[in-house]
Scaffold this active site. Structure first.
Site, PDB file in Angstrom:
ATOM      1  CG  ASP A 294       4.649   0.944   5.120  1.00  0.00           C
ATOM      2  OD1 ASP A 294       5.556   1.790   5.131  1.00  0.00           O
ATOM      3  OD2 ASP A 294       4.590  -0.030   5.909  1.00  0.00           O
TER       4      ASP A 294
ATOM      5  N   GLY B  21      -7.154   0.679   3.588  1.00  0.00           N
ATOM      6  CA  GLY B  21      -6.735  -0.220   2.518  1.00  0.00           C
ATOM      7  C   GLY B  21      -6.626  -1.640   3.039  1.00  0.00           C
TER       8      GLY B  21
ATOM      9  CE1 TYR C 210      -2.530  -3.819   8.676  1.00  0.00           C
ATOM     10  CE2 TYR C 210      -2.496  -1.820   9.990  1.00  0.00           C
ATOM     11  CZ  TYR C 210      -1.879  -2.983   9.552  1.00  0.00           C
ATOM     12  OH  TYR C 210      -0.617  -3.302  10.002  1.00  0.00           O
TER      13      TYR C 210
ATOM     14  N   GLY D 105       0.807  -1.229   0.000  1.00  0.00           N
ATOM     15  CA  GLY D 105       0.000   0.000   0.000  1.00  0.00           C
ATOM     16  C   GLY D 105       0.834   1.269   0.000  1.00  0.00           C
TER      17      GLY D 105
END
Ligand code: AR6
Length: 362
Positions: free
Chosen positions: A33, A118, A120, A31
């Site tokens: 990150d 996303g 999570y 994502g």
């Protein structure tokens, strides 16, 4: 300073800090990150290794390395497990802790992705609501420019009911404007995703029943002595009162009208420009320049902050050289919110965003 919703890749933003929706290892992932680590380069990972991870709801800060921002604030959102496991409080604390860090490091601008929405799995509409709530609460006391970055349009949802109501309202107003039903198909070609069922009754009718009546009622005159001449019809009296009022302020500039209305509403300047999602510097310019010509979105943002009814909104816009029409979606959406008595600039901006329109404020 204001909150802005934008559609962008967060790694491209030139602001003081961007926020990373990380995991508790802080050692990268997928994502946003993954995108941030890829764009920042290995220096970021090396610094993250020194941080000892991060608990859910907390936040840590690093430098931006090869990113165009100075800092990356890493926060760990909750995994959505149905909503009964403290997810909301944890997500709120992600925003609070990240904003507190941004403030501590002197950031004037910070950009958030929709944390947890996303991988999570946090429902996107709820995640957006929490982001807007927390950021606007923070901005009441602080001067900062905060972005909520919506990466892909499908990640953005306003309530389905609201979307449908606005779509129907647009439909109704367009129809009114273009009148001839032969034009309807052309009008629809210009509407965004207005999947309206042609056979359904026009939702504008339903709307009319819901819409609050804004015009002020004249006081009842039953107890007054009978006038010699026939009494003026109530509608006419109302028009005259409005006309008198309008004539009194005919030479007023936009800036003067704004300042007068702020006084009349008993607001402070700061209450008004914050509610309008306008930054302090712009407000000062308008305040000090009697002939300042604001953009249309700025003028409307102030009318919304002042909770002006539709006619007064139009007066105020006219002072700035603008009008509201029924041949443009932006104007109709503004009218929708005003006639529904909803003056929340952030909710209006969410709707404008959903319909691909310019947003209010700066
Ligand atoms: N710019 C802006 N927003 C983005 C970008 C981008 N480049 N890329 C994705 N988004 P997610 P989470 C949006 O999954 O739900 C990672 O593996 C995306 O559309 O990145 O908090 C971490 O290591 C979505 O709306 O974060 C964790 O293990 C939002 O960013 C886990 O995912 C957040 O989606 C965190 O999950």
């Amino acid at each position: 300073m204001p909150l802005k919703l934008i559609r962008e890749d967060i790694t491209k933003l030139h602001c003081d800090a961007i926020v990373n929706a990380a995991n508790s290892s802080l050692l990268g992932g997928g994502g946003v990150d993954g995108a941030i680590h890829r764009a920042a380069g290995t220096g970021l990972l090396a610094e993250c290794r020194t941080l000892g991870g991060c608990r859910t709801g907390e936040a840590k800060i690093t430098k931006g390395y090869r990113l165009p921002c100075k800092f990356v604030i890493h926060t760990v959102g909750p995994v959505w497990r149905g909503g009964a496991h403290g997810e909301e409080a944890l997500l709120r604390s992600c925003y609070r802790n990240s904003l507190a860090l941004a403030k501590q490091y002197g950031c004037e601008s910070v950009a958030f992705p929709l944390i947890s929405s996303g991988v999570y799995g946090y429902p996107k509409d709820k995640a957006l609501q929490i982001a807007v709530d927390e950021i606007t609460a923070f901005l009441l006391g602080e001067e900062m420019l905060v972005y909520i970055v919506i990466y892909d349009k499908s990640a953005f949802q306003i309530g389905e009911k609201l979307f449908d109501d606005i779509a129907a309202f647009i439909d109704d107003r367009y129809v009114e404007e273009h009148f001839d039903f032969r034009y309807r198909s052309e009008v629809f070609a210009d509407s965004i995703a207005l999947d309206t069922d042609e056979s359904a009754p026009l939702a504008g009718d339903t709307f009319a029943a819901k819409a609050p009546l804004f015009e002020t009622q004249m006081p009842a005159c039953a107890s007054m002595p009978a006038p010699a001449a026939a009494p003026m019809p109530a509608g006419q009296q109302k028009k005259n009162a409005t006309l008198d009022d309008a004539l009194k302020h005919i030479d007023e500039s936009f800036s003067e009208m704004l300042l007068r209305k702020i006084d009349e509403k008993g607001m402070t300047d700061a209450e008004c420009y914050k509610k309008a999602n306008i930054d302090r510097k712009l407000f000062s310019k308008i305040r000090s320049d009697r002939l300042y010509k604001p953009s249309k979105t700025t003028a409307i943002a102030f009318a919304i902050a002042l909770e002006l009814p539709l006619e007064e909104t139009k007066d105020m816009l006219m002072k700035a050289g603008f009008a509201l029409s029924h041949s443009n979606k932006f104007d109709i959406i503004i009218e929708y919110f005003i006639t529904n008595g909803n003056y929340n600039v952030f909710e209006i901006n969410e709707a404008l965003f959903a319909f691909d329109q310019n947003l209010l404020g700066v």
